[in-house]
Design an enzyme around this catalytic site. Structure first.
Site, PDB file in Angstrom:
ATOM      1  N   CYS A   2     -56.835 -51.170 -15.454  1.00  0.00           N
ATOM      2  CA  CYS A   2     -56.221 -50.460 -14.361  1.00  0.00           C
ATOM      3  C   CYS A   2     -56.580 -51.045 -12.996  1.00  0.00           C
ATOM      4  O   CYS A   2     -55.696 -51.248 -12.179  1.00  0.00           O
ATOM      5  CB  CYS A   2     -56.660 -49.016 -14.481  1.00  0.00           C
ATOM      6  SG  CYS A   2     -55.916 -47.914 -13.354  1.00  0.00           S
ATOM      7  N   ARG A  27     -57.520 -44.199  -9.670  1.00  0.00           N
ATOM      8  CA  ARG A  27     -56.496 -44.685 -10.593  1.00  0.00           C
ATOM      9  C   ARG A  27     -56.779 -44.248 -12.031  1.00  0.00           C
ATOM     10  O   ARG A  27     -55.894 -44.353 -12.881  1.00  0.00           O
ATOM     11  CB  ARG A  27     -56.416 -46.220 -10.532  1.00  0.00           C
ATOM     12  CG  ARG A  27     -55.944 -46.752  -9.199  1.00  0.00           C
ATOM     13  CD  ARG A  27     -56.201 -48.239  -9.079  1.00  0.00           C
ATOM     14  NE  ARG A  27     -55.445 -49.004 -10.052  1.00  0.00           N
ATOM     15  CZ  ARG A  27     -54.279 -49.585  -9.813  1.00  0.00           C
ATOM     16  NH1 ARG A  27     -53.729 -49.485  -8.613  1.00  0.00           N
ATOM     17  NH2 ARG A  27     -53.662 -50.280 -10.735  1.00  0.00           N
ATOM     18  N   TRP A  74     -58.057 -48.946 -18.180  1.00  0.00           N
ATOM     19  CA  TRP A  74     -57.365 -47.803 -18.798  1.00  0.00           C
ATOM     20  C   TRP A  74     -56.778 -48.350 -20.083  1.00  0.00           C
ATOM     21  O   TRP A  74     -55.901 -49.198 -20.075  1.00  0.00           O
ATOM     22  CB  TRP A  74     -56.279 -47.279 -17.864  1.00  0.00           C
ATOM     23  CG  TRP A  74     -55.430 -46.180 -18.416  1.00  0.00           C
ATOM     24  CD1 TRP A  74     -54.363 -46.318 -19.249  1.00  0.00           C
ATOM     25  CD2 TRP A  74     -55.554 -44.777 -18.175  1.00  0.00           C
ATOM     26  NE1 TRP A  74     -53.812 -45.092 -19.535  1.00  0.00           N
ATOM     27  CE2 TRP A  74     -54.516 -44.134 -18.898  1.00  0.00           C
ATOM     28  CE3 TRP A  74     -56.432 -44.004 -17.412  1.00  0.00           C
ATOM     29  CZ2 TRP A  74     -54.350 -42.753 -18.866  1.00  0.00           C
ATOM     30  CZ3 TRP A  74     -56.244 -42.631 -17.397  1.00  0.00           C
ATOM     31  CH2 TRP A  74     -55.229 -42.021 -18.117  1.00  0.00           C
ATOM     32  N   ASN A 100     -54.682 -56.822 -15.789  1.00  0.00           N
ATOM     33  CA  ASN A 100     -53.831 -55.638 -15.873  1.00  0.00           C
ATOM     34  C   ASN A 100     -52.480 -56.064 -16.414  1.00  0.00           C
ATOM     35  O   ASN A 100     -51.964 -57.123 -16.035  1.00  0.00           O
ATOM     36  CB  ASN A 100     -53.625 -55.003 -14.496  1.00  0.00           C
ATOM     37  CG  ASN A 100     -54.847 -54.263 -14.009  1.00  0.00           C
ATOM     38  OD1 ASN A 100     -55.779 -54.020 -14.763  1.00  0.00           O
ATOM     39  ND2 ASN A 100     -54.862 -53.907 -12.736  1.00  0.00           N
ATOM     40  N   GLY A 101     -51.868 -55.232 -17.239  1.00  0.00           N
ATOM     41  CA  GLY A 101     -50.565 -55.557 -17.807  1.00  0.00           C
ATOM     42  C   GLY A 101     -50.628 -55.594 -19.316  1.00  0.00           C
ATOM     43  O   GLY A 101     -51.575 -55.093 -19.934  1.00  0.00           O
ATOM     44  N   GLU A 482     -36.109 -29.591 -16.838  1.00  0.00           N
ATOM     45  CA  GLU A 482     -37.173 -30.352 -16.185  1.00  0.00           C
ATOM     46  C   GLU A 482     -37.014 -30.305 -14.667  1.00  0.00           C
ATOM     47  O   GLU A 482     -38.010 -30.199 -13.935  1.00  0.00           O
ATOM     48  CB  GLU A 482     -37.169 -31.794 -16.695  1.00  0.00           C
ATOM     49  CG  GLU A 482     -38.188 -32.710 -16.043  1.00  0.00           C
ATOM     50  CD  GLU A 482     -39.636 -32.286 -16.211  1.00  0.00           C
ATOM     51  OE1 GLU A 482     -40.497 -32.857 -15.518  1.00  0.00           O
ATOM     52  OE2 GLU A 482     -39.918 -31.377 -17.039  1.00  0.00           O
ATOM     53  N   LYS A 486     -39.857 -28.858 -12.055  1.00  0.00           N
ATOM     54  CA  LYS A 486     -40.418 -29.640 -10.951  1.00  0.00           C
ATOM     55  C   LYS A 486     -40.329 -28.867  -9.642  1.00  0.00           C
ATOM     56  O   LYS A 486     -41.278 -28.837  -8.862  1.00  0.00           O
ATOM     57  CB  LYS A 486     -39.680 -30.982 -10.807  1.00  0.00           C
ATOM     58  CG  LYS A 486     -40.042 -32.007 -11.845  1.00  0.00           C
ATOM     59  CD  LYS A 486     -41.401 -32.603 -11.613  1.00  0.00           C
ATOM     60  CE  LYS A 486     -42.414 -32.368 -12.685  1.00  0.00           C
ATOM     61  NZ  LYS A 486     -42.282 -31.901 -13.941  1.00  0.00           N
ATOM     62  N   GLU A 489     -42.748 -25.631  -9.671  1.00  0.00           N
ATOM     63  CA  GLU A 489     -44.191 -25.816  -9.769  1.00  0.00           C
ATOM     64  C   GLU A 489     -44.795 -26.391  -8.490  1.00  0.00           C
ATOM     65  O   GLU A 489     -45.978 -26.163  -8.223  1.00  0.00           O
ATOM     66  CB  GLU A 489     -44.571 -26.683 -10.978  1.00  0.00           C
ATOM     67  CG  GLU A 489     -44.217 -28.139 -10.915  1.00  0.00           C
ATOM     68  CD  GLU A 489     -44.646 -28.894 -12.172  1.00  0.00           C
ATOM     69  OE1 GLU A 489     -45.670 -28.523 -12.778  1.00  0.00           O
ATOM     70  OE2 GLU A 489     -43.960 -29.861 -12.551  1.00  0.00           O
ATOM     71  N   HIS A 505     -22.271 -15.608 -19.979  1.00  0.00           N
ATOM     72  CA  HIS A 505     -22.946 -14.626 -20.827  1.00  0.00           C
ATOM     73  C   HIS A 505     -24.072 -13.923 -20.078  1.00  0.00           C
ATOM     74  O   HIS A 505     -25.055 -13.508 -20.690  1.00  0.00           O
ATOM     75  CB  HIS A 505     -23.457 -15.308 -22.100  1.00  0.00           C
ATOM     76  CG  HIS A 505     -22.364 -15.899 -22.916  1.00  0.00           C
ATOM     77  ND1 HIS A 505     -21.661 -15.179 -23.862  1.00  0.00           N
ATOM     78  CD2 HIS A 505     -21.808 -17.143 -22.904  1.00  0.00           C
ATOM     79  CE1 HIS A 505     -20.732 -15.957 -24.405  1.00  0.00           C
ATOM     80  NE2 HIS A 505     -20.801 -17.154 -23.849  1.00  0.00           N
ATOM     81  N   LYS A 604     -53.952 -30.481 -14.221  1.00  0.00           N
ATOM     82  CA  LYS A 604     -53.255 -31.640 -14.784  1.00  0.00           C
ATOM     83  C   LYS A 604     -53.283 -31.609 -16.307  1.00  0.00           C
ATOM     84  O   LYS A 604     -52.283 -31.878 -16.958  1.00  0.00           O
ATOM     85  CB  LYS A 604     -53.898 -32.932 -14.269  1.00  0.00           C
ATOM     86  CG  LYS A 604     -53.207 -34.200 -14.765  1.00  0.00           C
ATOM     87  CD  LYS A 604     -51.774 -34.267 -14.257  1.00  0.00           C
ATOM     88  CE  LYS A 604     -51.049 -35.504 -14.732  1.00  0.00           C
ATOM     89  NZ  LYS A 604     -49.617 -35.459 -14.402  1.00  0.00           N
TER      90      LYS A 604
END
Length: 609
Positions: A2, A27, A74, A100-101, A482, A486, A489, A505, A604
């Site tokens: 990361c 991160r 990560w 990274n990657g 969704e 969003k 929240e 209805h 989270k």
């Protein structure tokens, strides 16, 4: 991934590397390490766990040197463990690499290197690179790095040091961010600007296909062919808190904009377009078992469940097997019909959602095989599942999920194609089209993100609203859910989503003058029906924002405002259409002065039932 830090200067490298890594802690990471050129050799210190463990190692076993590289990891390939932590070294211990990657062809490269006598000590994709550099080294580290990168497929931001060239760090980038900082008698590299802000505010941003040679005296930029590159310096005037967010005001907005990369990384190495195969390294379902499947139970909560609702028809279309989507929290309480011909498909960003873990254990106890979609290697869900598909979204800091959701959709599409091929319920041409459509997604997401100003301008209309309704049909009905989540929240505005056919209805009773309605109309066979639904709410006084496809001119004429998405296959529209809804929710919450990244009463990772 990361976090990456590199240093070449006059001061001791280890404290500077550790400080830079600490500034990248936001991160997320599961291990950390550093390599320092001590003159005659490289000294590597690394450990799984928090940075405090690395700091303790450096205190107990100090390293002396003015050039080095550091990394926080990560996990994407290999569980969080000391031996998988970066930096990785070659057989001689004279080359060290942080990365990274994702190296997509690492398995083939590893087999090739092992056949030539190389010894590997980790489960990572990264470790092939120091061994390639070892083979290519002829006294010039830059040339060895260039030759080695030419063998790779995938994405990378790398920093490399060699004991024989103790005054330099070589860095390179393709599809993963990397910056170079210029100081006085010292120069730096980092995956993100905060790592180097205490030392310099003069930064160069590497572009794809660029390399840099970093020494205490200066920095040289080159392309992959070794030709010099001229670059323009960026003078950073952000404060430290802003820089952690890459200059964005909030993590949520930063993560919205990371979605093209997150989707690209999640697809990396999984599409064998030449052979018409979908490759899922963490899935080892036997073909006979797949062909005898009776049912798939999708078990998830919140945003992950909404991804499952999109996945349900997609899985049924490709695999021709019944799919149920259940709230994981309710699954155990209804004596579910699960047996040894059921796949329990668990979806969780963190892999630690208590309700989802409890549902998984219940399903397994009844005989199901467990397949997990999660973002965290080594999480409880990943460890306990029989099969895993990892999303490669990277750490998601904001409570409101964005890039985790879109990568979950991509993972579900991959699974649908995979199961369809294994069950022989779909022809290869259709799967080839699916793969083509998935490959096109990152560029299409970039195009949607370019509409941010247009969507942000519409946010003003929603600020005074007490209620907002989202409607859609088919795949759009799940996206509407969704979108509503969003908005409520992070803005605290009451928002509800309904399948548009449900309006008559009972829901129409809630539509009054000026009530905002967000109408998703991206499924082309259903555009006429959605047009009728929009007219229904308009007749009751609603103010309608339509999110639709380029050719839906009739809908645009009726709606009060319209966001036109880029042209794409209907199947891909849930990945694209949710992004304007994320942007809308973000800007409404910002205008209302909400704590966007940490909304009230929410966490989270929900680790209690």
């Amino acid at each position: 991934m990361c976090g990456i830090v590199g240093y070449a200067g006059r001061e001791q490298a280890a404290p500077i590397l550790l400080d830079g890594l600490q500034r990248l802690e936001y991160r997320g990471y599961d291990s950390a390490g550093a390599a320092v050129c001590t003159g005659a050799k490289l000294e590597v210190r690394k450990a799984a766990g928090r940075l405090e463990r690395l700091a303790q190692l450096l205190e107990e076993y100090p390293v002396t040197g003015v050039t080095g590289i550091g990394h926080t990891r990560w996990a994407t390939h290999g569980a969080p463990a000391d031996h998988n932590a970066h930096p990785h070294v070659d057989c001689t211990g004279r080359v060290a690499v942080v990365h990274n990657g994702i190296i997509e062809n690492y398995l083939a490269l590893r087999a090739e290197l092992v056949a030539r006598g190389h010894r590997f000590s980790s489960d990572t994709d990264t470790e092939v690179l120091p061994h390639l550099i070892e083979e290519n080294y002829r006294g010039d580290l830059l040339e060895a790095v260039r030759a080695s990168l030419a063998r790779l497929k995938g994405s990378w931001a790398i920093a490399v040091v060699h004991a024989d060239e103790p005054d330099r760090v070589i860095v390179a980038r393709k599809d993963s961010p990397l910056v170079v900082g210029v100081g006085r008698d010292a120069n730096f590299a980092a995956s993100d600007i905060p790592a180097i802000l205490p030392y310099t505010r003069s930064v160069y941003v590497l572009e794809d296909g660029e390399l840099a040679v970093i020494t205490a005296e200066g920095v040289t930029f080159l392309d992959m062919h070794g030709r010099p590159r001229e670059k323009t310096v960026l003078h950073v005037d952000w404060d430290a808190a802003a820089s952690e967010k890459g200059g964005y005001e909030h993590f949520m907005r930063k993560e919205i904009h990371e979605q093209p990369r997150a989707v690209r990384d999640t697809l990396a190495g999984k599409l064998d377009r030449e052979r018409g195969r979908i490759v899922l390294p963490g899935v080892s379902l036997e073909r006979e078992y797949v062909r005898s499947l009776r049912k798939i139970d999708v078990l998830a909560m919140g945003t992950a469940r909404h991804a499952g609702l999109v996945g349900k028809p997609v899985l049924e279309w490709f695999a021709r097997v019944p799919v149920e989507v259940d709230l994981a929290a309710e699954f155990r309480y209804r004596d579910p019909l699960v047996d040894d011909r059921t796949i329990a498909l668990m979806i969780s960003q963190s892999g630690e959602t208590a309700d989802t873990l409890a549902a998984m254990r219940e399903a397994r106890a009844r005989g199901a095989q467990v397949l997990a979609i999660t973002n965290v290697v080594g999480s409880s869900l990943a460890r306990e599942a029989d099969h895993v598909i990892y999303t490669v979204a990277g750490p998601e800091v904001a409570v409101a999920s964005t890039k985790a959701y879109t990568t979950q959709l991509v993972a579900l599409y991959l699974l649908a194609g995979y199961l369809g091929l294994e069950r022989e319920t779909v022809d290869r041409a259709r799967v080839a089209a699916l793969m083509d459509d998935l490959v096109a997604l990152p560029a299409q997401l970039e195009a949607v993100l370019e509409m941010e100003d247009e969507v942000a301008a519409l946010a003003e209309r929603f600020v005074p609203a007490e209620h907002v309704f989202f409607i859609g049909r088919g795949l759009d009905a799940a996206t509407a859910m969704e979108g509503a989540l969003k908005l409520k929240e992070i803005s605290y505005i009451h928002a509800e989503a309904y399948a548009a056919g449900e309006l008559k209805h009972g829901t129409l009773a809630l539509i009054t003058d000026g009530v905002p309605v967000v109408a998703l109309a991206t499924q082309r066979p259903l555009l006429d029906k959605m047009l009728s639904n929009i007219k229904e709410v308009k007749a009751r006084g609603a103010w309608v924002l339509a999110v639709t496809v380029p050719e839906a001119e009739d809908i645009a004429r009726v709606a009060d405002a319209t966001v036109f998405l880029p042209a794409a296959a209907d199947l891909m529209m849930p990945v694209l259409s949710v992004v304007p809804l994320q942007i809308l929710a973000y800007h409404v919450a910002r205008l209302l002065g909400r704590d966007v990244d940490k909304p009230r009463n929410l966490a989270k990772s929900v680790t209690v039932e």
